[in-house]
Design a protein around this motif. Structure first.
Motif, PDB file in Angstrom:
ATOM      1  N   PRO A 420      18.271  44.750  68.890  1.00 33.57           N
ATOM      2  CA  PRO A 420      18.292  43.423  69.258  1.00 33.57           C
ATOM      3  C   PRO A 420      18.075  44.496  71.094  1.00 33.57           C
ATOM      4  O   PRO A 420      19.080  44.807  71.310  1.00 33.57           O
ATOM      5  CB  PRO A 420      18.930  42.287  69.644  1.00 33.57           C
ATOM      6  N   TRP A 426      12.968  38.616  71.314  1.00 31.73           N
ATOM      7  CA  TRP A 426      14.356  37.874  70.548  1.00 31.73           C
ATOM      8  C   TRP A 426      14.816  36.897  71.101  1.00 31.73           C
ATOM      9  O   TRP A 426      14.517  36.950  72.410  1.00 31.73           O
ATOM     10  CB  TRP A 426      15.283  39.294  70.694  1.00 31.73           C
ATOM     11  N   ARG A 435      21.361  36.770  68.602  1.00 31.72           N
ATOM     12  CA  ARG A 435      20.254  37.366  69.268  1.00 31.72           C
ATOM     13  C   ARG A 435      19.270  36.961  67.633  1.00 31.72           C
ATOM     14  O   ARG A 435      19.652  38.309  66.952  1.00 31.72           O
ATOM     15  CB  ARG A 435      20.410  38.576  69.815  1.00 31.72           C
ATOM     16  N   GLY A 437      15.047  38.445  65.556  1.00 32.03           N
ATOM     17  CA  GLY A 437      13.899  38.711  65.642  1.00 32.03           C
ATOM     18  C   GLY A 437      13.119  38.429  64.472  1.00 32.03           C
ATOM     19  O   GLY A 437      14.099  38.470  62.946  1.00 32.03           O
TER      20      GLY A 437
END
Length: 628
Positions: A420, A426, A435, A437
């Motif tokens: 991240p 994210w 986190r 993504g």
């Protein structure tokens, strides 16, 4: 043995120095490049773990520039160990030239200037550093992650007693199983390069998991439980090699003839009679141009929706893409959306499950297929992954994707395997503190039936995040095109033209409904059991409109029976409440009564007239009679 590499005459030298590396560094803990120096010890590894592994530099800049800052405060011998780790990590790949390997090794060595790099060392001889096969551009782009894995793996190995190390290094499959069990090695190509260069009699010269999957699938040895089992795949490849060696003794190499499994545009040789072509084989064993040490480049993922009316080949096209992904060794997942499909089903969410002891329930975060595939894509950044979604518009798409509707946009993706940071988008998923993504090596391919919901009615946020490929009816694809005198493509075009006039082009009849018809009975069944029911759905059971689309006329025909419903007869005592206007009722007639000329009449076709029997010549007959 996978020592046979036709285009690499120096391969035996590489295997020889790899064997010396095992003895000198992994067993005796001695430096590879500095004679008489004990270097491969837990003490020096702990320094690299502290300054490099635990302090990743995810900012801008190349690998070697950032490495200089990370190791600036390390002791000279710690830096020397890092250089030797780089040596073994880059020993097998040929995608970096021998000259560049020496230059990069010198860069690492010069971070501390206490020792001089011994240029005359046999381990730095250019002829020994040309590599054995390509690891692809991803190996160099994700070199920092390969180095993390190398540090953690070798530090754990060195921490073991010498007897345990010797046992692992004498049992190739045990070593591979141990190496594969390390968390930091998930998706790392070093597993493949290291296993081959250290144990060439057991492991194939394939430095990507994709290629191993391609070969196993091409030779019809794939099993569904092989997905994440790298040692299991290697065992399968070893058994395959044993069989191929019987057929081609001493010349088995999947990148060259006569086996040629991974030879671009080459003939596939398998151990059975079926010749399954393998597509997408772009990773070859020859040397490539030197790759720079830039960060991994961002790739634009493909989000595609195949849309069209029923029966136009959307699912067939998606199945073809799935087959190509399978043949190319790619990973993919298939899901089908439906009205009750939810965010928790697709992405993940908290769910109650029974507690381990069976007393009560516990709430845990359950990962859905999309989140699971994203994690696999992050762990294997050099591979391609695809999520196939059937009937995407049958579910509430905005509800199913939730906040990820933004993240699936190609420009909002994150570089696969990255941490991240400021690149990409994210988010923190509900019920999880991690986190997340969406990686740039994950593609989305979906189908959408326009008869269920027009593309114009879709959420604008979804529409602009996908590209749309129309799958219209294609009458010219119908085979056979003729049944008797019935021209099936013309029949389909005429009905679709009527539908477009009365409704729109989203409500059409697909060519797939008319594929594979050979007899008049087949045509009757398709019209009665597939076309007319579809038209009833389009017109909400209004059979008057169904008749109009099918026949082009409001007159009675052989295809439908009609009768009047008279309120005076049905409701003789409710004239004022019901009214006096009659209404027609339609029902489909018996398909067995439909003749070929009736079906020809649906699109204006004409039954070829039969030749009339020859009539007698009247004049000649009369003359003969007169003469008689």
């Amino acid at each position: 043995m996978s020592r046979y590499i036709p285009e690499k005459s120096h391969s035996n030298k590489v295997f020889s120095i790899a064997e010396e590396f095992k003895e000198r560094c992994l067993l005796n803990e001695q430096s590879l490049l500095l004679d008489g120096v004990t270097l491969w010890t837990p003490e020096h590894f702990s320094a690299l773990i502290e300054h490099y592994v635990n302090q990743p530099d995810i900012g801008d800049g190349g690998f070697y520039d950032k490495l200089t800052g990370q190791l600036a405060t390390c002791q000279p011998l710690d830096v020397a160990l890092m250089a030797e780790l780089y040596w073994i990590v880059l020993l097998a790949p040929s995608s970096v030239s021998a000259e560049t390997k020496i230059q990069n090794l010198q860069k690492i060595w010069d971070i501390q200037h206490t020792y001089t790099l011994p240029a005359d060392s046999p381990y730095l001889n250019l002829s020994n550093l040309h590599g054995l096969g390509s690891a692809g551009p991803g190996y160099n782009q994700y070199l920092w992650m390969e180095m993390v894995f190398a540090i953690e793996a070798f530090s754990l190995l060195i921490a073991k007693p010498r007897e345990e190390r010797a046992a692992l290094l004498s049992d190739p499959m045990a070593f591979a199983t141990w190496l594969d069990s390390l968390p930091s090695g998930k998706g790392r190509q070093l597993y493949h390069t290291l296993c081959h260069v250290l144990f060439p009699d057991t492991f194939e010269r394939m430095y990507s998991q994709n290629n191993k999957i391609k070969v196993i699938r091409a030779h019809k040895l794939w099993q569904s439980n092989m997905g994440g089992d790298r040692p299991g795949m290697d065992k399968t490849l070893l058994e395959l090699r044993k069989r191929l060696e019987i057929q081609y003794p001493g010349v088995v190499d999947h990148y060259s003839e006569p086996v040629s499994t991974l030879l671009p545009n080459g003939k596939l040789t398998t151990t059975d009679t079926s010749q399954l072509p393998v597509s997408g084989m772009n990773e070859v064993s020859s040397d490539e141009a030197d790759l720079n040490d830039d960060q991994p480049t961002f790739r634009y993922a493909d989000n595609l929706i195949l849309f069209g009316p029923p029966g136009t080949g959307k699912t067939y096209e998606m199945q073809q893409r799935m087959q190509r992904a399978f043949d190319a060794g790619e990973e993919f997942t298939f899901v089908a959306f439906h009205p009750s499909y939810s965010y928790e089903d697709f992405i993940g969410g908290l769910r109650p499950i029974s507690s381990p002891d069976g007393n009560g329930v516990v709430v845990t975060f359950h990962k859905g297929p999309f989140l699971t595939l994203c994690e696999q894509a992050h762990a294997n950044p050099t591979q391609q992954f695809t999520m196939f979604i059937d009937e995407i518009n049958r579910a509430n798409v905005a509800k199913v994707f939730g906040e990820l509707i933004t993240l699936i946009e190609p420009s909002k993706r994150v570089i696969a395997g990255s941490k991240p940071n400021d690149n990409g988008a994210w988010v923190t998923l509900p019920g999880s503190d991690v986190r997340f993504g969406i990686p740039d090596n994950l593609h989305l391919v979906a189908t959408m039936n326009t008869a269920d919901r027009s593309i114009a009615m879709m959420d604008i946020a979804l529409r602009r995040r996908f590209r749309f490929q129309e799958c219209p009816p294609e009458p010219h694809r119908i085979t056979p095109s003729q049944v008797g005198t019935i021209d099936l493509p013309t029949l389909l075009r005429r009905m679709n033209d009527r539908l477009e006039y009365l409704l729109d082009r989203d409500h059409a009849i697909g060519h797939a409904l008319f594929m594979g018809l050979h007899t008049l009975e087949d045509v009757r069944n398709v019209l009665a059991q597939r076309v007319i029911p579809l038209l009833q759905e389009y017109f909400f059971e209004d059979l008057d409109k169904v008749r109009l689309v099918l026949t082009g006329s409001i007159k009675d025909s052989v295809f439908f029976k009609s009768r009047n419903l008279s309120p005076s007869e049905l409701f003789p005592g409710a004239k004022h409440a019901i009214g006096t206007e009659s209404r027609p009722s339609f029902e489909m007639s018996d398909p067995a009564s439909w003749r070929e000329e009736d079906i020809l009449g649906l699109y204006g076709g004409v039954v070829p007239s039969a030749p009339s029997p020859a009539e007698p010549d009247i004049d000649a007959t009369s003359t003969a009679q007169m003469e008689a």
